[in-house]
Design an enzyme around this catalytic site. Structure first.
Site, PDB file in Angstrom:
ATOM      1  CG  HIS A  16      -1.947  -1.091   1.194  1.00  0.00           C
ATOM      2  ND1 HIS A  16      -3.298  -0.870   1.287  1.00  0.00           N
ATOM      3  CD2 HIS A  16      -1.815  -2.439   1.051  1.00  0.00           C
ATOM      4  CE1 HIS A  16      -3.953  -2.019   1.212  1.00  0.00           C
ATOM      5  NE2 HIS A  16      -3.064  -2.986   1.074  1.00  0.00           N
ATOM      6  CG  ASP A 119      -4.921   1.678   2.783  1.00  0.00           C
ATOM      7  OD1 ASP A 119      -3.889   1.686   2.086  1.00  0.00           O
ATOM      8  OD2 ASP A 119      -5.644   0.665   2.942  1.00  0.00           O
ATOM      9  CD  GLN A 349       8.111  -7.707  -7.665  1.00  0.00           C
ATOM     10  OE1 GLN A 349       8.380  -8.502  -6.770  1.00  0.00           O
ATOM     11  NE2 GLN A 349       6.878  -7.390  -7.960  1.00  0.00           N
ATOM     12  CD1 TRP A 367      -3.694  -3.213  -8.273  1.00  0.00           C
ATOM     13  CD2 TRP A 367      -4.152  -5.062  -9.451  1.00  0.00           C
ATOM     14  NE1 TRP A 367      -4.226  -2.817  -9.488  1.00  0.00           N
ATOM     15  CE2 TRP A 367      -4.514  -3.938 -10.229  1.00  0.00           C
ATOM     16  CE3 TRP A 367      -4.330  -6.336  -9.993  1.00  0.00           C
ATOM     17  CZ2 TRP A 367      -5.055  -4.051 -11.508  1.00  0.00           C
ATOM     18  CZ3 TRP A 367      -4.864  -6.449 -11.270  1.00  0.00           C
ATOM     19  CH2 TRP A 367      -5.217  -5.320 -12.011  1.00  0.00           C
ATOM     20  CG  ASN A 368       1.232  -2.764  -5.515  1.00  0.00           C
ATOM     21  OD1 ASN A 368       0.927  -1.682  -5.986  1.00  0.00           O
ATOM     22  ND2 ASN A 368       0.826  -3.158  -4.314  1.00  0.00           N
ATOM     23  CB  SER A 369       3.406  -8.650  -7.923  1.00  0.00           C
ATOM     24  OG  SER A 369       4.171  -8.443  -6.755  1.00  0.00           O
ATOM     25  CD  GLU A 388      -6.259  -8.185  -3.768  1.00  0.00           C
ATOM     26  OE1 GLU A 388      -5.949  -8.639  -2.641  1.00  0.00           O
ATOM     27  OE2 GLU A 388      -5.505  -7.428  -4.417  1.00  0.00           O
TER      28      GLU A 388
HETATM   29  N1  UDP Z   1       8.563  -5.826  -3.623  1.00  0.00           N
HETATM   30  C1  UDP Z   1       9.879  -5.532  -3.888  1.00  0.00           C
HETATM   31  N2  UDP Z   1      10.838  -6.436  -3.500  1.00  0.00           N
HETATM   32  C2  UDP Z   1      10.527  -7.608  -2.881  1.00  0.00           C
HETATM   33  C3  UDP Z   1       9.172  -7.899  -2.629  1.00  0.00           C
HETATM   34  C4  UDP Z   1       8.211  -6.992  -3.016  1.00  0.00           C
HETATM   35  O1  UDP Z   1      10.198  -4.471  -4.430  1.00  0.00           O
HETATM   36  O2  UDP Z   1      11.432  -8.375  -2.575  1.00  0.00           O
HETATM   37  C5  UDP Z   1       7.517  -4.835  -3.992  1.00  0.00           C
HETATM   38  C6  UDP Z   1       6.838  -5.185  -5.275  1.00  0.00           C
HETATM   39  O3  UDP Z   1       7.527  -4.657  -6.382  1.00  0.00           O
HETATM   40  C7  UDP Z   1       5.461  -4.558  -5.068  1.00  0.00           C
HETATM   41  C8  UDP Z   1       5.238  -4.642  -3.573  1.00  0.00           C
HETATM   42  O4  UDP Z   1       6.525  -4.817  -2.996  1.00  0.00           O
HETATM   43  O5  UDP Z   1       5.483  -3.200  -5.456  1.00  0.00           O
HETATM   44  C9  UDP Z   1       4.373  -5.819  -3.170  1.00  0.00           C
HETATM   45  O6  UDP Z   1       3.049  -5.535  -3.453  1.00  0.00           O
HETATM   46  P1  UDP Z   1       2.032  -6.656  -3.947  1.00  0.00           P
HETATM   47  O7  UDP Z   1       0.708  -5.976  -4.100  1.00  0.00           O
HETATM   48  O8  UDP Z   1       2.544  -7.340  -5.135  1.00  0.00           O
HETATM   49  O9  UDP Z   1       2.017  -7.734  -2.791  1.00  0.00           O
HETATM   50  P2  UDP Z   1       1.853  -7.666  -1.190  1.00  0.00           P
HETATM   51  O10 UDP Z   1       3.208  -7.447  -0.642  1.00  0.00           O
HETATM   52  O11 UDP Z   1       0.909  -6.513  -0.895  1.00  0.00           O
HETATM   53  O12 UDP Z   1       1.298  -9.005  -0.847  1.00  0.00           O
END
Ligand code: UDP
Length: 479
Positions: A16, A119, A349, A367-369, A388
């Site tokens: 987030h 948020d 990433q 969602w970010n991934s 989700e």
């Molecule tokens: N991320 C990263 N390096 C890592 C793990 C995650 O930069 O080793 C970043 C990834 O690029 C994304 C965020 O952390 O922007 C993770 O968000 P996502 O919605 O994919 O998953 P969540 O962590 O919320 O389950």
């Protein structure tokens, strides 16, 4: 009249905070004064990029609120979702968040911004903003598809019309006939009885109805049917302004998102440079997930059996494992030395996905991934775990057909297990080197181009963002 001033208050979780920071960059780059609110322990996520932006002549400030972790019986350093010590402690974390309403009101009273982007997990922010006649926008951090699907699941409860948790049902009244099983639906949607988390979720829903609108990290071309469905069937006001990760353009911005990487970015790039285009599979499950040690074992075996070169991000903080990695197959690292790069901890990433060597992404469908892979044009092996993610998976596998599912079947926050090495190897090979690969890659490339166009002048997200700014200016003029 001066420029607009917008407050951003993300949930303290990487998934987030990272897109909210990118959103603040977007606003600031268009002449808006942006202020990010967070807690002291999370300040490092924002401070360096905010300083950099300020030096470039844009305005991003940070305001800190003390987090009352100890008051609710949590350890003092528990200031983000990944630090919550157990599933049972989650409601206490959200209680501490709700205690931020008063200090938030104080800074709203002092500063009187023109908008508060808060948020979804802070439903009380709508009332706080209303006291000062400030429009509150909700940021969910997820897809429009997932909100439409959850809405349908809640109303129709299709999981009740099947005889078992493993029987498929169609999510009713959506633009596509998407299928799920009960075991893939969040217990917060399935439970009939009240728990502290279901209560929080119902307040989250109420606040959707009373807020000014919803801002999405998405773009119209990615999920057009659900952008329409969300506005026209659910009747919400919404703006899609993403993909936000595209606002990071240089290596430094891409490499340092959320946390400092556990690997030097140049070392990482050098390793990728030594590989052929589309020849490496990148494996990472976001910032919160924790696979069971037995699952990590299967993963190692599956990766090795696929024969594909890989970058694997391992971050298991489970106590009993104690960093000893006893689950790792004997000699795995030695045997795969030339084929694989293991990153223990935080990975850069976006830098990895954007490298031409990246050929597939094994992802938990955060969602970010997903968006970051879409922006890089990289097809996916989808492996949803919780939240989700099972619905996001459907967008990639069933609708856009740029992903293949590994066969994950159970919604679970911790200790995910049950996917066998054969399934892992097969899914990786299917996405990387099968007859379907080329077509999948070409569809992914088309979507990547659409993503880039969306944020350019005249693109769908660009125009949606303009109309949001126009509305906020008009709101200010009237009040
Ligand atoms: N991320 C990263 N390096 C890592 C793990 C995650 O930069 O080793 C970043 C990834 O690029 C994304 C965020 O952390 O922007 C993770 O968000 P996502 O919605 O994919 O998953 P969540 O962590 O919320 O389950």
């Amino acid at each position: 009249m001066g420029e607009l001033h917008v407050f951003f208050f993300p949930l303290m979780a990487q998934g987030h905070m990272i897109p909210t920071l990118d959103m603040a960059k977007l606003f600031a780059s268009r002449g808006v004064k942006a202020t990010i609110i967070t807690t002291p322990a999370n300040q490092p996520v924002f401070s360096k990029p905010a300083d950099k932006y300020t030096q470039l002549g844009f305005q991003i400030q940070i305001r800190l609120l003390e987090f009352p972790a100890v008051e609710v019986g949590l350890p003092e350093d528990c200031q983000s979702v990944d630090k919550i010590p157990s599933v049972e402690a989650r409601p206490r974390f959200f209680k501490a968040c709700a205690m931020l309403q008063e200090p938030l009101e104080q800074i709203l009273r002092e500063t009187r911004p023109d908008c508060l982007v808060a948020d979804m997990f802070f439903p009380w922010a709508t009332n706080a903003a209303a006291k000062f006649d400030i429009p509150r926008l909700i940021f969910h951090g997820t897809s429009q598809l997932s909100l439409c699907a959850v809405h349908s699941l809640r109303i129709h409860k299709p999981f009740k019309n099947v005889s078992s948790d493993s029987e498929l049902f169609t999510i009713p009244n959506l633009p596509h006939a998407l299928k799920l099983t009960g075991s893939r639906v969040s217990p917060f949607e399935r439970n009939e009885f009240e728990s502290p988390m279901t209560e929080i979720m119902s307040r989250v829903r109420e606040s959707e109805e009373t807020s000014y609108g919803v801002i999405f990290n998405s773009f119209y071309e990615l999920e057009p049917d659900y952008a329409e469905h969300y506005k026209n069937v659910l009747g919400r006001r919404a703006w899609s302004v993403g993909p936000l990760s595209l606002y990071n353009r240089d290596v430094e911005d891409k490499a340092e998102r959320g946390k400092k990487s556990a690997i030097d970015e140049h070392e990482c790039l050098e390793w990728l440079d030594s590989k052929n285009p589309h020849s490496v599979v990148y494996i990472c499950f976001g910032s919160v997930a924790n696979l069971a040690p037995s699952q990590l074992h299967e993963m190692a075996m599956g990766i090795e059996a696929s024969g594909i070169d890989f970058v694997w991000v391992i971050r298991n903080k489970r106590e009993e494992d104690n960093g000893s990695e006893k689950w790792m197959p004997k000699g795995f690292e030695e045997r795969t030395k030339r084929k694989g790069l293991i990153i223990r901890g935080w990975a850069p990433q976006v830098l990895i996905l954007d490298h031409e060597a990246a050929g597939a992404f094994v992802t938990h469908c955060g969602w970010n991934s997903i968006l970051e892979a879409v922006c890089a044009g990289v097809p996916m092996v989808t492996w949803p775990l919780f939240a989700e993610q099972f619905v996001n998976e459907k967008l990639m596998t069933d609708i856009l057909q740029t992903g293949i599912g590994v066969g994950s079947k159970e919604w679970k926050i911790l200790d995910n297990d049950g996917v066998k090495k054969e399934a892992i190897a097969e899914a990786i090979k299917k996405v990387m080197i099968s007859e379907e690969s080329e077509e999948m890659r070409s569809r992914a490339k088309t979507m990547k181009d659409k993503a880039k166009k969306a944020i350019e002048e005249g693109g769908s997200s660009y125009l949606d963002f303009n109309s949001l700014l126009d509305e906020l200016r008009a709101y200010r003029a009237k009040h």
